[in-house]
Design an enzyme around this catalytic site. Structure first.
Site, short mmCIF file in Angstrom:
data_model
loop_
_atom_site.label_atom_id
_atom_site.label_comp_id
_atom_site.label_asym_id
_atom_site.label_seq_id
_atom_site.Cartn_x
_atom_site.Cartn_y
_atom_site.Cartn_z
N HIS A 5 56.15 35.73 45.98
CA HIS A 5 56.54 37.02 45.45
C HIS A 5 55.79 38.11 46.20
O HIS A 5 54.86 37.83 46.94
CB HIS A 5 56.25 37.06 43.95
N GLU A 11 51.22 30.77 42.89
CA GLU A 11 51.39 30.91 44.33
C GLU A 11 50.30 30.22 45.15
O GLU A 11 50.55 29.79 46.27
CB GLU A 11 51.48 32.40 44.69
N HIS A 41 25.39 25.72 56.13
CA HIS A 41 25.62 26.10 54.74
C HIS A 41 24.36 26.68 54.10
O HIS A 41 24.46 27.44 53.15
CB HIS A 41 26.11 24.88 53.94
N GLY A 70 35.93 25.72 52.13
CA GLY A 70 34.92 25.63 51.08
C GLY A 70 35.41 26.12 49.73
O GLY A 70 34.73 25.94 48.73
N GLU A 102 62.84 37.71 45.82
CA GLU A 102 63.17 36.62 46.74
C GLU A 102 64.45 35.90 46.34
O GLU A 102 64.85 34.93 46.98
CB GLU A 102 62.05 35.58 46.81
N GLY A 156 60.77 34.43 42.37
CA GLY A 156 60.55 35.81 41.96
C GLY A 156 61.79 36.64 42.23
O GLY A 156 62.65 36.26 43.04
N SER A 157 61.89 37.79 41.59
CA SER A 157 63.11 38.58 41.67
C SER A 157 63.38 39.10 43.07
O SER A 157 64.55 39.16 43.50
CB SER A 157 63.02 39.76 40.69
#
Length: 527
Positions: free
Chosen positions: A78, A55, A285, A404, A36, A33-34
């Site tokens: 980013h 990502e 659960h 999960g 980074e 990304g710009s």
């Protein structure tokens, strides 16, 4: 403490790479990304950049790499939008106790007062509460120390992801050379408390062990086997455990606890001491009330995660490293107990049919795969068949998501393979699970990750249909997918198989084609 460099001409970028090299973190998982750009432009010698096309894939690859290597991993995202894309995987890394250092770009400091394009207005708040620590350093020259601190926090138990937001213009700023140091920590519960547990084990007529992911995470595999064998105690896996913590072909292995109170109580009934190791008490659960612990039983929990100790609803909890704790209990043990005469668990082989069942596919994989291989799993509707027909018998041999959430296993398997385990990684996936992170196949191809992806295609979200019983559930049929075609479109060799007679030949061919990724789509007979 030692310092690296003279301080003349050292930039923030130089110092950060010195810190990363010091900790052996020479693989960067990222999506360019710009904001980074200065980080990954012209990488120093010895570093590699592993690209993910989304990502969430980036963080899941880093997660798998960290867990398989036992070392921290580095991920670069980013700014706000990229971190948002990754949040599901950040949550999974938090639940998996994966030491992932996540950095994200931020716009240049002079622009921040004007709400610029592609900036994060609340950078440290976005990943909360699913990181152990989050910071955007106040000054550019504080960035290397912040990343060093993040690495230490990520690794100290309980391990987990951390987050550092870094403005674009910080990388070129001058700074002092970094202080390179080590921080380690393995805490053992108080000796008197362990002595009390040792006395309870000696006095128990029929103790039982319940093991969770923390046993494998703490390197306590051999210690738990030794303790179980000494007391001839049955060993159950805690509900929904994300790692294997006891050899599943062992005569003392009893099985997998279901995720409800009533069934747990029934399975543990009759034991007078329940020793829960590296697991919550307990993970549920769905609601089926029952007495926990069962009548007549005492419960003791030993975990290295204080949150799991604090959240236990009953019993007594000790916080500390599992390996140290179990070795102390073994050292305090008296005479060994007489061996049991027969194995506690012997699953039935799958029944033949006109089509392929998931049980048949998993049994075939067990016959063909290397005995010491690593399995990464995300096939929710086939999890019982995985338990029955794909036993794990080695430490660090199984990884699944503790959260999960779907979309973990496919990219995580790539990260595991890039940790260089020395053999093919087997990823067992559902068709629905695969579609959450199908872009991970591109990364596997690009970086020649030695993974065999086996997709059990049952045409939809079958696990959800199972919860609904006889009720009609909308939105769960996704049967017009070809995972093999999607794989081939990303450059990954793929086969599709639907006939039982062709199953083993195709899987055998796929295993033999090592050295890079390949995918087998197994069409499961929905009848």
């Amino acid at each position: 403490m030692t310092q690296s460099g003279s301080g003349h001409g050292t930039t923030v970028r130089d110092a950060v790479f010195q810190v990363l090299r010091h900790h052996g973190m020479t693989t960067i998982f990222g999506n360019p990304g710009s904001t980074e750009l200065p980080l990954f432009s012209e990488l120093p010698e010895g570093f590699r950049y592993v690209t993910g096309l989304q990502e969430s894939v980036v963080v899941a690859m880093a997660d798998g790499h960290a867990l398989a290597s036992g070392a921290p991993a580095f991920a670069n995202l980013h700014s706000a939008a990229g971190v948002g894309h990754a949040m599901g995987s950040i949550y999974s890394a938090f639940r998996n106790r994966a030491p992932v250092v996540i950095t994200a770009g931020q716009q240049s400091r002079p622009l921040l007062s004007a709400d610029p394009f592609l900036y994060a207005e609340a950078a440290t708040e976005l990943p909360q509460p699913y990181v152990k620590w989050a910071i955007e350093p106040a000054r550019a020259e504080d960035v290397p120390a912040a990343i060093a601190r993040a690495i230490h926090i990520a690794c100290l138990p309980p391990a987990g992801p951390v987050f550092v937001s870094i403005p674009l213009d910080d990388w070129a700023r001058p700074c002092a050379p970094p202080v390179l140091r080590a921080v380690t920590g393995r805490a053992q519960p108080e000796a008197g408390a362990l002595a009390g547990v040792a006395d309870q084990l000696e006095a128990a007529a029929d103790p039982v062990l319940v093991v969770g992911a923390g046993v494998d995470a703490d390197g306590a595999w051999e210690a738990v086997v030794g303790l179980a064998e000494h007391y001839q105690a049955p060993v159950w896996v805690a509900p929904l455990s994300s790692r294997c913590s006891f050899p599943e072909s062992h005569p003392l292995f009893a099985g997998f606890l279901p995720a409800n109170e009533a069934d747990i109580s029934r399975r543990l009934a009759g034991h007078d001491l329940i020793l829960t190791l590296g697991a919550p008490v307990f993970t549920y659960h769905y609601e089926m009330p029952g007495p926990i612990p069962p009548e007549g039983a005492e419960l003791v929990q030993i975990v290295s995660d204080p949150r799991q100790a604090a959240s236990a609803v009953c019993g007594r909890s000790l916080v500390g490293d599992l390996d140290l704790s179990l070795r102390a209990l073994r050292a305090a043990a008296g005479a060994a107990r007489a061996p049991r005469s027969v194995p506690l668990r012997r699953p039935e082989p799958p029944k033949p049919g006109r089509g392929i069942s998931s049980a048949m596919a998993l049994a075939a994989l067990q016959r063909l795969r290397p005995a010491s291989g690593i399995v990464v799993e995300e096939a929710p509707s086939s999890r019982d068949d995985v338990h029955d027909h794909l036993p794990i018998d080695r430490a660090g041999g199984f990884f699944a998501t503790a959260s999960g959430g779907l979309g973990y296993a496919l990219p995580a398997a790539v990260g595991v393979a890039l940790s260089d385990p020395g053999q093919t990684v087997l990823a067992v996936l559902g068709d629905g699970s695969s579609m959450y992170a199908i872009q991970g196949l591109w990364s596997a191809v690009e970086h020649r990750a030695d993974v065999l992806f086996v997709v059990l295609n049952n045409g939809g979200y079958a696990a959800l249909k199972g919860f609904a019983g006889n009720k009609e559930v909308v939105g769960c049929d996704i049967g017009h997918l070809s995972l093999a075609a999607l794989a081939e479109g990303q450059g990954c060799p793929a086969w599709q198989v639907s006939e039982p007679d062709a199953l083993e030949p195709v899987l055998g061919k796929a295993f033999a084609a090592g050295g890079g990724p390949r995918l087998v789509e197994v069409m499961i007979d929905r009848g």
